[in-house]
Design a protein around this motif. Structure first.
Motif, PDB file in Angstrom:
ATOM      1  N   PRO A  72       0.818  -1.215   0.000  1.00  0.00           N
ATOM      2  CA  PRO A  72       0.000   0.000   0.000  1.00  0.00           C
ATOM      3  C   PRO A  72       0.849   1.262   0.000  1.00  0.00           C
ATOM      4  O   PRO A  72       0.488   2.252  -0.610  1.00  0.00           O
ATOM      5  CB  PRO A  72      -0.865  -0.095   1.247  1.00  0.00           C
ATOM      6  CG  PRO A  72      -0.408  -1.271   2.004  1.00  0.00           C
ATOM      7  CD  PRO A  72       0.610  -1.989   1.186  1.00  0.00           C
ATOM      8  N   ALA A  73       1.995   1.200   0.634  1.00  0.00           N
ATOM      9  CA  ALA A  73       2.813   2.408   0.751  1.00  0.00           C
ATOM     10  C   ALA A  73       3.384   2.837  -0.600  1.00  0.00           C
ATOM     11  O   ALA A  73       3.413   4.031  -0.908  1.00  0.00           O
ATOM     12  CB  ALA A  73       3.942   2.179   1.746  1.00  0.00           C
ATOM     13  N   ASP A  74       3.804   1.876  -1.428  1.00  0.00           N
ATOM     14  CA  ASP A  74       4.432   2.267  -2.690  1.00  0.00           C
ATOM     15  C   ASP A  74       3.429   2.860  -3.680  1.00  0.00           C
ATOM     16  O   ASP A  74       3.720   3.846  -4.344  1.00  0.00           O
ATOM     17  CB  ASP A  74       5.219   1.112  -3.319  1.00  0.00           C
ATOM     18  CG  ASP A  74       4.388  -0.126  -3.616  1.00  0.00           C
ATOM     19  OD1 ASP A  74       3.216  -0.182  -3.213  1.00  0.00           O
ATOM     20  OD2 ASP A  74       4.924  -1.062  -4.258  1.00  0.00           O
ATOM     21  N   ILE A  75       2.233   2.317  -3.757  1.00  0.00           N
ATOM     22  CA  ILE A  75       1.252   2.896  -4.686  1.00  0.00           C
ATOM     23  C   ILE A  75       0.709   4.222  -4.135  1.00  0.00           C
ATOM     24  O   ILE A  75       0.445   5.152  -4.896  1.00  0.00           O
ATOM     25  CB  ILE A  75       0.114   1.919  -5.033  1.00  0.00           C
ATOM     26  CG1 ILE A  75      -0.649   2.460  -6.255  1.00  0.00           C
ATOM     27  CG2 ILE A  75      -0.807   1.682  -3.862  1.00  0.00           C
ATOM     28  CD1 ILE A  75      -1.578   1.474  -6.890  1.00  0.00           C
ATOM     29  N   GLN A  76       0.596   4.319  -2.821  1.00  0.00           N
ATOM     30  CA  GLN A  76       0.136   5.573  -2.231  1.00  0.00           C
ATOM     31  C   GLN A  76       1.152   6.686  -2.473  1.00  0.00           C
ATOM     32  O   GLN A  76       0.784   7.832  -2.735  1.00  0.00           O
ATOM     33  CB  GLN A  76      -0.137   5.396  -0.737  1.00  0.00           C
ATOM     34  CG  GLN A  76      -1.372   4.570  -0.466  1.00  0.00           C
ATOM     35  CD  GLN A  76      -1.511   4.173   0.995  1.00  0.00           C
ATOM     36  OE1 GLN A  76      -0.561   4.260   1.768  1.00  0.00           O
ATOM     37  NE2 GLN A  76      -2.701   3.736   1.357  1.00  0.00           N
ATOM     38  N   GLU A  77       2.428   6.350  -2.401  1.00  0.00           N
ATOM     39  CA  GLU A  77       3.475   7.336  -2.667  1.00  0.00           C
ATOM     40  C   GLU A  77       3.418   7.773  -4.127  1.00  0.00           C
ATOM     41  O   GLU A  77       3.527   8.957  -4.437  1.00  0.00           O
ATOM     42  CB  GLU A  77       4.859   6.754  -2.338  1.00  0.00           C
ATOM     43  CG  GLU A  77       6.017   7.692  -2.615  1.00  0.00           C
ATOM     44  CD  GLU A  77       6.014   8.953  -1.760  1.00  0.00           C
ATOM     45  OE1 GLU A  77       6.667   9.933  -2.164  1.00  0.00           O
ATOM     46  OE2 GLU A  77       5.374   8.984  -0.700  1.00  0.00           O
ATOM     47  N   ALA A  78       3.222   6.823  -5.035  1.00  0.00           N
ATOM     48  CA  ALA A  78       3.110   7.157  -6.456  1.00  0.00           C
ATOM     49  C   ALA A  78       1.868   8.013  -6.708  1.00  0.00           C
ATOM     50  O   ALA A  78       1.916   8.972  -7.485  1.00  0.00           O
ATOM     51  CB  ALA A  78       3.069   5.881  -7.295  1.00  0.00           C
ATOM     52  N   GLU A  79       0.751   7.674  -6.043  1.00  0.00           N
ATOM     53  CA  GLU A  79      -0.468   8.476  -6.193  1.00  0.00           C
ATOM     54  C   GLU A  79      -0.257   9.899  -5.689  1.00  0.00           C
ATOM     55  O   GLU A  79      -0.743  10.864  -6.278  1.00  0.00           O
ATOM     56  CB  GLU A  79      -1.636   7.825  -5.445  1.00  0.00           C
ATOM     57  CG  GLU A  79      -2.155   6.571  -6.119  1.00  0.00           C
ATOM     58  CD  GLU A  79      -3.197   5.836  -5.296  1.00  0.00           C
ATOM     59  OE1 GLU A  79      -3.191   5.973  -4.051  1.00  0.00           O
ATOM     60  OE2 GLU A  79      -3.992   5.106  -5.901  1.00  0.00           O
ATOM     61  N   ARG A  80       0.490  10.032  -4.590  1.00  0.00           N
ATOM     62  CA  ARG A  80       0.787  11.357  -4.050  1.00  0.00           C
ATOM     63  C   ARG A  80       1.611  12.170  -5.045  1.00  0.00           C
ATOM     64  O   ARG A  80       1.342  13.348  -5.288  1.00  0.00           O
ATOM     65  CB  ARG A  80       1.535  11.230  -2.713  1.00  0.00           C
ATOM     66  CG  ARG A  80       1.738  12.573  -2.012  1.00  0.00           C
ATOM     67  CD  ARG A  80       2.701  12.478  -0.845  1.00  0.00           C
ATOM     68  NE  ARG A  80       4.061  12.115  -1.242  1.00  0.00           N
ATOM     69  CZ  ARG A  80       4.922  12.934  -1.876  1.00  0.00           C
ATOM     70  NH1 ARG A  80       4.567  14.155  -2.188  1.00  0.00           N
ATOM     71  NH2 ARG A  80       6.132  12.532  -2.195  1.00  0.00           N
ATOM     72  N   LYS A  81       2.599  11.527  -5.664  1.00  0.00           N
ATOM     73  CA  LYS A  81       3.436  12.215  -6.647  1.00  0.00           C
ATOM     74  C   LYS A  81       2.621  12.647  -7.863  1.00  0.00           C
ATOM     75  O   LYS A  81       2.777  13.754  -8.364  1.00  0.00           O
ATOM     76  CB  LYS A  81       4.589  11.309  -7.085  1.00  0.00           C
ATOM     77  CG  LYS A  81       5.651  11.115  -6.032  1.00  0.00           C
ATOM     78  CD  LYS A  81       6.727  10.179  -6.531  1.00  0.00           C
ATOM     79  CE  LYS A  81       7.789   9.923  -5.482  1.00  0.00           C
ATOM     80  NZ  LYS A  81       8.806   8.959  -5.961  1.00  0.00           N
ATOM     81  N   VAL A  82       1.749  11.751  -8.333  1.00  0.00           N
ATOM     82  CA  VAL A  82       0.915  12.083  -9.492  1.00  0.00           C
ATOM     83  C   VAL A  82      -0.034  13.224  -9.144  1.00  0.00           C
ATOM     84  O   VAL A  82      -0.226  14.157  -9.931  1.00  0.00           O
ATOM     85  CB  VAL A  82       0.145  10.837  -9.996  1.00  0.00           C
ATOM     86  CG1 VAL A  82      -0.926  11.209 -11.002  1.00  0.00           C
ATOM     87  CG2 VAL A  82       1.119   9.833 -10.601  1.00  0.00           C
ATOM     88  N   ALA A  83      -0.613  13.178  -7.941  1.00  0.00           N
ATOM     89  CA  ALA A  83      -1.514  14.257  -7.516  1.00  0.00           C
ATOM     90  C   ALA A  83      -0.761  15.578  -7.425  1.00  0.00           C
ATOM     91  O   ALA A  83      -1.290  16.625  -7.821  1.00  0.00           O
ATOM     92  CB  ALA A  83      -2.159  13.907  -6.174  1.00  0.00           C
ATOM     93  N   ALA A  84       0.469  15.539  -6.937  1.00  0.00           N
ATOM     94  CA  ALA A  84       1.275  16.763  -6.848  1.00  0.00           C
ATOM     95  C   ALA A  84       1.588  17.292  -8.241  1.00  0.00           C
ATOM     96  O   ALA A  84       1.553  18.507  -8.484  1.00  0.00           O
ATOM     97  CB  ALA A  84       2.561  16.499  -6.076  1.00  0.00           C
ATOM     98  N   MET A  85       1.863  16.382  -9.182  1.00  0.00           N
ATOM     99  CA  MET A  85       2.147  16.801 -10.554  1.00  0.00           C
ATOM    100  C   MET A  85       0.905  17.447 -11.178  1.00  0.00           C
ATOM    101  O   MET A  85       0.982  18.496 -11.802  1.00  0.00           O
ATOM    102  CB  MET A  85       2.589  15.615 -11.404  1.00  0.00           C
ATOM    103  CG  MET A  85       2.936  16.004 -12.834  1.00  0.00           C
ATOM    104  SD  MET A  85       3.239  14.608 -13.914  1.00  0.00           S
ATOM    105  CE  MET A  85       1.608  13.913 -14.047  1.00  0.00           C
TER     106      MET A  85
END
Length: 106
Positions: A72-85
């Motif tokens: 869960p942590a790795d996809i959540q981190e990727a989702e956070r990065k995409v949301a920031a982008m």
């Protein structure tokens, strides 16, 4: 006399069951009505899902790892990065600045 008492008891039990059933039906319809009143966004297409997965992979998520202990942590981190982008791109569009083309690093 016993038959009359039994009939009254049966009618009361059925009445109580009817009241409870009607109350449950009314509350479940109300709950459905509340969830269905939100405006519907467009239905996701395969292309939408594929694009989202490509963005997540570009942000560092690797779905091919299978049973990853960091799941869960790795996809959540990727989702956070995409949301920031996306937020940076939206902000740039609103400010008439060039949009951010790369993923944030933090």
């Amino acid at each position: 006399m016993k038959l009359t008492s039994l009939n009254r008891l049966t009618v009361r039990a059925l009445s109580a069951t009817f009241v409870v059933s009607a109350a449950l039906l009314a509350t479940s319809n109300g709950a459905y009505a509340q969830t269905s009143t939100t405006p519907a966004t467009h239905q996701l297409t395969r292309a939408d899902v594929r694009h989202e997965l490509e963005e997540l992979e570009a942000a560092g998520y690797d779905p091919s790892r299978g049973d990853d202990s960091n799941y869960p942590a790795d996809i959540q981190e990727a989702e956070r990065k995409v949301a920031a982008m996306h937020a940076a791109q939206t902000s740039a569009l609103n400010d008439n600045q060039p949009a951010m083309q790369t993923m944030p690093t933090h």
